[in-house]
Design an enzyme around this catalytic site. Structure first.
Site, PDB file in Angstrom:
ATOM      1  N   GLY A 187       0.842  -1.189   0.000  1.00  0.00           N
ATOM      2  CA  GLY A 187       0.000   0.000   0.000  1.00  0.00           C
ATOM      3  C   GLY A 187       0.876   1.237   0.000  1.00  0.00           C
ATOM      4  O   GLY A 187       2.038   1.178  -0.404  1.00  0.00           O
TER       5      GLY A 187
ATOM      6  N   ALA B  82       2.405   2.886   2.347  1.00  0.00           N
ATOM      7  CA  ALA B  82       3.643   2.766   3.119  1.00  0.00           C
ATOM      8  C   ALA B  82       4.603   1.785   2.447  1.00  0.00           C
ATOM      9  O   ALA B  82       5.777   2.091   2.242  1.00  0.00           O
ATOM     10  CB  ALA B  82       3.331   2.331   4.542  1.00  0.00           C
TER      11      ALA B  82
ATOM     12  N   SER C 121     -16.946   9.624   1.858  1.00  0.00           N
ATOM     13  CA  SER C 121     -15.820  10.435   2.331  1.00  0.00           C
ATOM     14  C   SER C 121     -16.197  11.558   3.283  1.00  0.00           C
ATOM     15  O   SER C 121     -17.215  12.225   3.133  1.00  0.00           O
ATOM     16  CB  SER C 121     -15.119  11.047   1.125  1.00  0.00           C
ATOM     17  OG  SER C 121     -14.249  12.065   1.548  1.00  0.00           O
TER      18      SER C 121
ATOM     19  N   ARG D  74     -13.849  12.669  13.723  1.00  0.00           N
ATOM     20  CA  ARG D  74     -14.664  11.486  13.453  1.00  0.00           C
ATOM     21  C   ARG D  74     -15.252  10.849  14.708  1.00  0.00           C
ATOM     22  O   ARG D  74     -16.410  10.444  14.723  1.00  0.00           O
ATOM     23  CB  ARG D  74     -13.820  10.448  12.709  1.00  0.00           C
ATOM     24  CG  ARG D  74     -13.468  10.941  11.330  1.00  0.00           C
ATOM     25  CD  ARG D  74     -12.530  10.004  10.611  1.00  0.00           C
ATOM     26  NE  ARG D  74     -12.361  10.493   9.244  1.00  0.00           N
ATOM     27  CZ  ARG D  74     -11.517   9.978   8.371  1.00  0.00           C
ATOM     28  NH1 ARG D  74     -10.766   8.948   8.704  1.00  0.00           N
ATOM     29  NH2 ARG D  74     -11.422  10.472   7.154  1.00  0.00           N
TER      30      ARG D  74
ATOM     31  N   HIS E   2     -13.501   1.754  10.439  1.00  0.00           N
ATOM     32  CA  HIS E   2     -12.788   2.276   9.273  1.00  0.00           C
ATOM     33  C   HIS E   2     -11.273   2.148   9.365  1.00  0.00           C
ATOM     34  O   HIS E   2     -10.602   1.824   8.391  1.00  0.00           O
ATOM     35  CB  HIS E   2     -13.172   3.746   9.114  1.00  0.00           C
ATOM     36  CG  HIS E   2     -12.533   4.418   7.945  1.00  0.00           C
ATOM     37  ND1 HIS E   2     -12.660   3.932   6.668  1.00  0.00           N
ATOM     38  CD2 HIS E   2     -11.757   5.522   7.840  1.00  0.00           C
ATOM     39  CE1 HIS E   2     -11.994   4.722   5.833  1.00  0.00           C
ATOM     40  NE2 HIS E   2     -11.425   5.674   6.517  1.00  0.00           N
TER      41      HIS E   2
ATOM     42  N   ARG F  93      -7.678   9.303  14.723  1.00  0.00           N
ATOM     43  CA  ARG F  93      -6.960   9.886  13.592  1.00  0.00           C
ATOM     44  C   ARG F  93      -7.835  10.937  12.915  1.00  0.00           C
ATOM     45  O   ARG F  93      -9.029  10.728  12.716  1.00  0.00           O
ATOM     46  CB  ARG F  93      -6.597   8.800  12.573  1.00  0.00           C
ATOM     47  CG  ARG F  93      -5.909   9.346  11.342  1.00  0.00           C
ATOM     48  CD  ARG F  93      -5.475   8.244  10.405  1.00  0.00           C
ATOM     49  NE  ARG F  93      -6.569   7.497   9.811  1.00  0.00           N
ATOM     50  CZ  ARG F  93      -7.360   7.957   8.841  1.00  0.00           C
ATOM     51  NH1 ARG F  93      -7.206   9.167   8.363  1.00  0.00           N
ATOM     52  NH2 ARG F  93      -8.332   7.202   8.357  1.00  0.00           N
TER      53      ARG F  93
END
Lengths: 660, 254
Positions: free
Chosen positions: A44, A46, A286, A332, A424, A458
Site C-alpha cells: 500500500g 507505506a 468520504s 470522526r 474504518h 486519527r
C-alpha cells in the site's frame, strides 16, 4: 511504572529533533547498500513508497503482497484527501498547527516527536507526488486546490476528486514497478507472509506462502518491514477490503513484537448503513462530504415522514447545535458518537432507524446561486439554480454520489443521504520507536500497521499522509541506524535451522487447520467474532461487556479449532484456507483488544468507556493514570504483559478536547 | 438464510487450475435479496457449497467498492455485467429479475491465463507498467508542488485517464484481446502533464513493445473496450496513444 520500551526520541527542541537526527543518523555507503537485503511486506502507500525509495537508494528489496498486483492494496480506496502544511490558502496553516491539530485530534495520546516529524515532511509528500504525475485537483489558475477536513479550521487537504488514495497509490506503485523493471525490487504477488524468522534475537527473514501453488517459501532479509495495514476487519463488517488482515502483524507479535493500543479503533461517521444479514462489507462516504453536507435528524422521535417532507424548523442539526465552532466538521470520533446518541435515543431515520441524514440541498442551492451570478443570470429560476448547483456538487463528489446510488438505489442529488458510523481505521498497531522499529531488532512497522502518530483518534486525510511519510521520508533515513551495523552480516542461507523450524511450524499449523474437518466455514466464525466485537468492543464499551466478550471469544476460539471446515487442499489455490488462517489470528487479536479496552479505565478518542464520560456525554480522560501507550507483550495463550510507555508533553498544554 | 425472494440459475465456469480444462456448472440460488451485491450472492452460494461439502467457487475480489480493480467476472457475455460504468462488486441483484439464468465466466485472453475457476493471472499488466509506465523521479528530487502550474483542463483530462483501475475488462471485451485502452490510459495521463514530457516518446515505445511481447492482440478500433470499461476510460486515449507512438517512431513529439 516500569518502562521496558525506549522510544528513542531525539533530545532537543521539538522543531529541531528531526532535522538534527536526520543529519546525524549513521549512513550506509552505496557499495554496502547493494549487499543489504530488505523485505517489505505489503504494497500500500507505506509499503510501495518504502520499497521504491529503498531500492532507489541501492538496497536489494523483495516486496510481497497477497493481492494479484501491488496496485490493489487497500490504500487505493481512500477517498477524500491527504493533509499537508503547505499554507497555500494563506489561512494560517503551519507545521506547528498541523502538529497541534493532530495531537489534539488524537486526544493527547500520541507522541509529540513523531507527530511533529510527520507535519514537517507533509509538504515534501505533495511535491513528490506531483513530480510523479499524480493528477491532484487544480484551480483554474493551474495551482493545486485544497479543501477542509474534520478537526481543523484551515484548508490543507489535497485531493483528486474522491479518489485520492487511488491516485497516490498508483504514483507509489509506478515508482515501485520502475524499480521492478530495473531489477532492484523483486516482486512477489499472491504471496502471504505467515511468519517472521528470528536468528540470534533479530528478524532475519520471513516464511511466505505462494497462494497460487500453496508452497511455502523462505526469504532472507537483513531487515523486515511490515507495511500490512490495519486490523479493522476483526469486526467482520468494516470499510476495509475483504482481504485486509492482521496476520503478518500478529505473527510478529507472537514472535516478540509488542502490540500497542489495540483498543483504539476508528469508527467513521459517514458510511452507507447496513442493509441486511447478507452484508459483506460497508462503504465509506468520504469525510470531505461534510464540507458541504449538513447532518441532521428529525426533532420528533420516530418521525415517519420522508426527509424532504420534514420542514426546516422540525430538523435537529445536532452537530451544529452541540459544536458551533466546528459544526459538521468535528473529528470522526465525536461525529460518530453523536450519531449513535441520536439513534439510540430514537431519532434515527430510514427503515432500520439506525441512520442519520447527510443533506446536500443547501450546498446545491448555494453553489447554484454562485453559478447563476457568475453567468449574470440574475433572475434564474429555482430549477435552473438547482441544476447548476447539482453540476458543481457532481464535479466535487460525483464518484461518491454514483457509488451511493448504486448501493442504495436512491438518488442523493434528490434525497438526503442516509449514513451511519462504521469501522474504518485502527490507530493501534505494532509498537515502534522513533526509527519505526518494533522492539524486535530488524523488524519495522510502517503506516497503519504501526501505532505511532494518531493517538486515540486519527484526523481525516492523515492516513495517506502518514503512510507516505513513513515510506518516502522516514524509513529511508532511520533504517540506516540499524543497517549501518549490519554491513558485515552476509546473507544467511535459508537452510539455516531457524528457517527450517519456522517453515515447519507454519506447515504444521496449516495441516492442523485442514485436518479439523468440522462443520462450520471460516466465514461463519468471522461473522460471529465480528458481532461480539461490534456489540461489546465497538463505539461504546463497558467493563461488564468487555469481560463477557473475552469469555465469548475464548469459547469461540475453542469451537473454531474443533469444528472448522476447510474445503480443498493445502497444495493449491485455496482462498478458504487463507481466510481460515486470518480468522484464527483475528480471534486472538479480538481478545487482546478487549483486554486493552478493559485496562484503559478512561475514555479517549475512539475508545469510549461508558463509565467515563462528562455530564455532556463527552469522553473523560484520566491523564493522571492513563497518559501512556499500552504496549502488550505476548506471553502465551490468552496471556499478555503490559509495558506502558509514558507520554511526555513538553510543548503542548494538555486540555480537555473541545470543539465547541 | 433467505432474505429475499429472487431465485436465480447460475452457470459458472469451474476449472481446477491452469493445467486442467474447465466447464460450466449449474447452480440454483434461492432467497436472494435485490439489495445484495452480485458478489454477496456468490458469498451465499459459497457458504451453501461449504455446508454441502463441495468446494466453493474461487473468484477475485477485494475492496468491493469499485476501485481496486480485483474483481473480474464475465457476466452474460459482458465484463462486469450489464451496467455501464460499474464493476462486478458494485453490481446489485436489483439489476436482475427473479428467474433469470446468469452465465459467469473468467476474463478470456491468452495474456490472462486462468488460475482457478473465475480467477485469472493479470501480472502482464504489471510488467507493462514496469516497462515504462512511470515518471523517473527518485524520492527527494521534487520541487515545490505549486512551482509547476498545470491548466485545469489538462489536469482533469490526465485524471480521467488515470482513473483506470487495471481490471482488464477492456482486454476481456475485445475480440482481439487487445490491451490498448489500458496502455493508452497510462500513456495519456503522463503525456498530458508537463512532468511526463522528458520520457514521453520512450514511454510509449517501451509500453507498446511490452504489450506486444505479452501476447495481447492488435487494436481494430471496434470500441468494445471503452464501452465495457467500468471507469469509462475514453477511446480518445487510444487515438492519443497512436499519435504518441507514431510521433515517437518518427522521432517527433507533435
Amino acid at each position: 511504572m516500569s518502562n521496558k520500551l525506549d522510544a528513542k526520541i531525539p533530545e532537543g527542541p521539538l522543531s529541531d529533533k528531526w532535522t538534527k537526527y536526520r543529519s546525524t543518523v549513521p549512513l550506509v555507503n552505496p557499495a554496502n547498500k547493494r549487499s543489504l537485503e530488505i523485505i517489505v511486506v505489503g504494497t500500500g502507500l507505506a509499503g510501495a513508497s518504502a520499497a521504491a525509495t529503498l531500492a532507489e537508494l541501492g538496497y536489494k528489496v523483495k516486496a510481497f503482497c497477497f493481492q494479484d498486483s501491488p496496485r490493489r492494496a487497500h490504500s487505493i480506496a481512500a477517498q477524500g484527501g491527504i493533509n499537508a502544511a503547505k499554507n497555500y490558502q494563506n489561512d494560517g496553516d503551519s507545521v506547528y498547527r498541523l502538529f497541534y491539530d493532530t495531537i489534539k485530534g488524537g486526544d493527547y495520546r500520541a507522541r509529540e516527536g513523531n507527530v511533529h516529524r510527520l507535519a514537517e515532511v507533509s509538504g515534501n509528500i505533495i511535491d513528490q507526488c506531483v513530480a510523479q504525475g499524480v493528477p491532484f485537483a487544480r484551480e483554474y489558475g493551474g495551482l493545486l486546490s485544497n479543501r477542509s477536513f474534520g478537526g481543523t479550521q484551515v484548508q490543507r487537504t489535497f485531493y483528486a476528486a474522491g479518489q485520492t488514495g487511488q491516485q497516490l497509490l498508483l504514483g507509489a506503485y509506478s515508482g515501485l514497478e520502475r524499480q521492478v523493471g530495473i531489477g532492484n525490487v523483486t516482486m512477489y504477488t499472491r504471496h502471504e507472509m505467515l511468519d517472521v524468522v528470528m536468528i540470534d534475537g533479530k528478524a532475519r527473514g520471513i516464511i511466505a506462502k505462494n497462494l497460487v501453488t500453496g508452497e511455502l517459501e523462505r526469504h532472507f532479509g537483513h531487515a523486515v518491514l511490515l507495511c500490512t495495514g490495519g486490523y479493522g476487519n476483526v469486526f467482520y463488517l468494516s470499510t476495509n477490503a475483504m482481504g485486509s488482515n492482521v496476520t503478518a502483524a500478529w505473527k510478529a507479535h507472537k514472535k516478540g513484537a509488542n502490540f500497542a493500543n489495540p483498543c483504539y479503533t476508528q469508527i467513521h461517521p459517514t458510511c452507507i448503513p447496513v442493509s441486511g444479514d447478507h452484508q459483506s462489507k460497508l462503504t465509506l462516504m468520504s469525510e470531505s462530504l461534510r464540507n458541504d453536507g449538513r447532518i441532521w435528524v428529525p426533532k420528533q422521535k420516530d418521525d415517519k415522514r420522508a426527509g424532504n417532507d420534514i420542514p426546516e424548523e422540525e430538523r435537529d442539526y445536532y452537530l451544529e447545535r452541540r459544536y458551533p465552532a466546528f459544526g459538521n466538521l468535528v473529528p470522526r470520533d465525536i461525529a460518530s458518537r453523536a450519531a449513535k446518541e441520536r439513534c439510540d435515543a430514537g431519532y434515527g431515520v430510514g427503515a432500520s432507524k439506525m441512520a442519520v441524514y447527510l443533506d446536500f440541498a443547501f450546498a446545491i442551492d448555494r453553489y447554484g446561486k454562485i453559478e447563476a451570478n457568475k453567468k449574470n443570470m440574475h433572475d434564474a429560476s429555482k430549477e435552473q439554480i438547482t441544476e447548476m448547483g447539482r453540476a458543481v456538487v457532481k464535479e466535487k463528489y460525483g464518484n461518491l454520489f454514483d457509488m451511493y446510488k448504486q448501493i442504495t438505489g436512491e438518488d442523493p442529488y434528490v434525497l438526503p443521504m442516509r449514513i451511519y458510523p462504521a469501522v474504518h481505521y485502527t490507530m493501534g498497531g505494532l509498537w515502534v520507536d522513533y526509527n519505526l522499529m518494533t522492539n524486535v531488532p530488524g523488524l519495522y512497522a510502517l503506516g497503519e500497521a504501526n501505532f505511532s502518530d494518531h493517538g486515540a483518534n486519527r484526523l481525516g486525510a492523515s492516513a495517506l499522509m502518514q503512510g507516505l511519510a513513513d515510506g518516502y521520508f522516514v524509513i529511508p533515513y532511520t533504517i540506516g541506524s540499524y543497517l549501518s551495523s549490519e554491513i558485515r552480516t552476509k546473507s544467511i542461507p535459508t537452510d539455516h535451522p531457524a528457517f527450517v523450524e519456522a517453515e515447519k511450524a507454519v506447515q504444521d499449523r496449516i495441516n492442523k487447520l485442514i485436518n479439523i474437518k468440522g462443520k462450520q466455514s471460516p466465514e461463519s466464525f468471522h461473522k460471529r467474532l465480528g458481532k461480539i466485537m461490534w456489540d461489546k468492543c465497538g463505539m461504546a464499551r463497558n467493563e461488564k461487556g468487555l469481560k463477557e466478550a473475552i469469555a465469548e471469544i475464548q469459547a469461540l476460539k475453542k469451537e473454531f479449532w474443533s469444528d472448522l471446515r476447510i474445503m480443498g487442499d493445502a497444495d493449491e489455490f485455496n482462498p478458504e484456507l487463507d481466510k481460515a488462517g486470518r480468522v484464527a489470528d483475528f480471534i486472538e487479536l479480538g481478545e487482546l483488544m478487549c483486554v486493552d479496552a478493559l485496562n484503559r479505565n478512561e475514555s479517549c478518542g475512539g475508545h469510549f468507556r461508558e463509565e467515563f464520560q462528562t455530564e455532556e456525554g463527552e469522553a473523560l480522560r484520566d491523564d493522571e493514570n492513563y497518559m501512556y501507550v499500552a504496549a502488550w507483550e505476548y506471553e502465551g495463550e490468552s496471556k499478555w504483559n503490559l509495558n506502558p510507555e509514558p507520554l511526555i508533553y513538553e510543548n503542548i498544554k494538555i486540555a480537555q478536547r473541545s470543539y465547541k | 438464510m433467505s432474505e429475499g425472494n429472487m431465485n436465480i440459475t447460475l452457470k459458472v465456469w469451474r476449472q481446477k487450475n491452469k493445467k486442467t480444462s474447465g466447464k460450466l456448472e449449474t447452480y440454483q440460488v434461492e432467497g436472494i435479496s435485490e439489495d445484495m451485491s452480485f458478489l454477496e450472492m456468490f458469498d451465499v452460494l459459497n457458504e451453501r457449497l461449504v455446508s454441502e461439502g463441495t468446494e466453493p467457487i474461487a473468484f477475485d475480489h477485494d475492496c468491493r467498492e469499485g476501485i481496486c480493480g480485483m474483481c473480474s467476472m464475465y457476466i452474460n457475455g459482458q465484463p462486469h455485467g450489464p451496467l455501464q460504468g460499474v464493476t462486478t462488486c458494485q453490481l446489485h441483484m436489483r439489476s436482475f429479475k427473479n428467474g433469470d439464468t446468469i452465465v459467469v465466466e473468467p476474463w478470456r485472453s491468452v495474456a490472462f491465463p486462468v488460475v482457478k475457476d473465475l480467477v485469472v493471472d493479470r501480472s502482464s499488466f504489471d510488467r507493462i507498467i514496469a516497462s515504462g509506465g512511470y515518471i523517473s523521479v527518485n524520492t527527494g528530487n521534487a520541487q515545490d508542488g505549486n512551482s509547476l502550474p498545470i491548466p485545469k483542463d489538462d489536469a482533469d483530462k490526465a485524471f480521467a485517464a488515470a482513473a483506470c483501475i487495471g481490471c482488464g475488462a477492456c482486454v476481456s471485451a475485445c475480440k482481439n484481446a487487445s490491451a490498448m485502452l489500458f496502455v493508452s490510459a497510462k500513456v495519456s495521463q503522463l503525456a498530458l502533464l508537463p512532468q511526463g514530457q522528458p520520457e514521453r516518446q520512450d514511454r510509449a515505445m517501451k509500453m507498446v513493445a511490452q504489450m506486444d511481447a505479452e501476447g495481447f492482440g492488435s487494436c481494430t478500433n471496434t470500441g468494445a473496450c471503452a464501452a465495457e470499461c467500468p471507469k469509462e476510460i475514453s477511446l480518445e486515449n487510444i487515438a492519443r496513444l497512436n499519435r504518441e507512438y507514431l510521433g515517437a517512431s518518427l522521432g517527433s513529439t507533435n
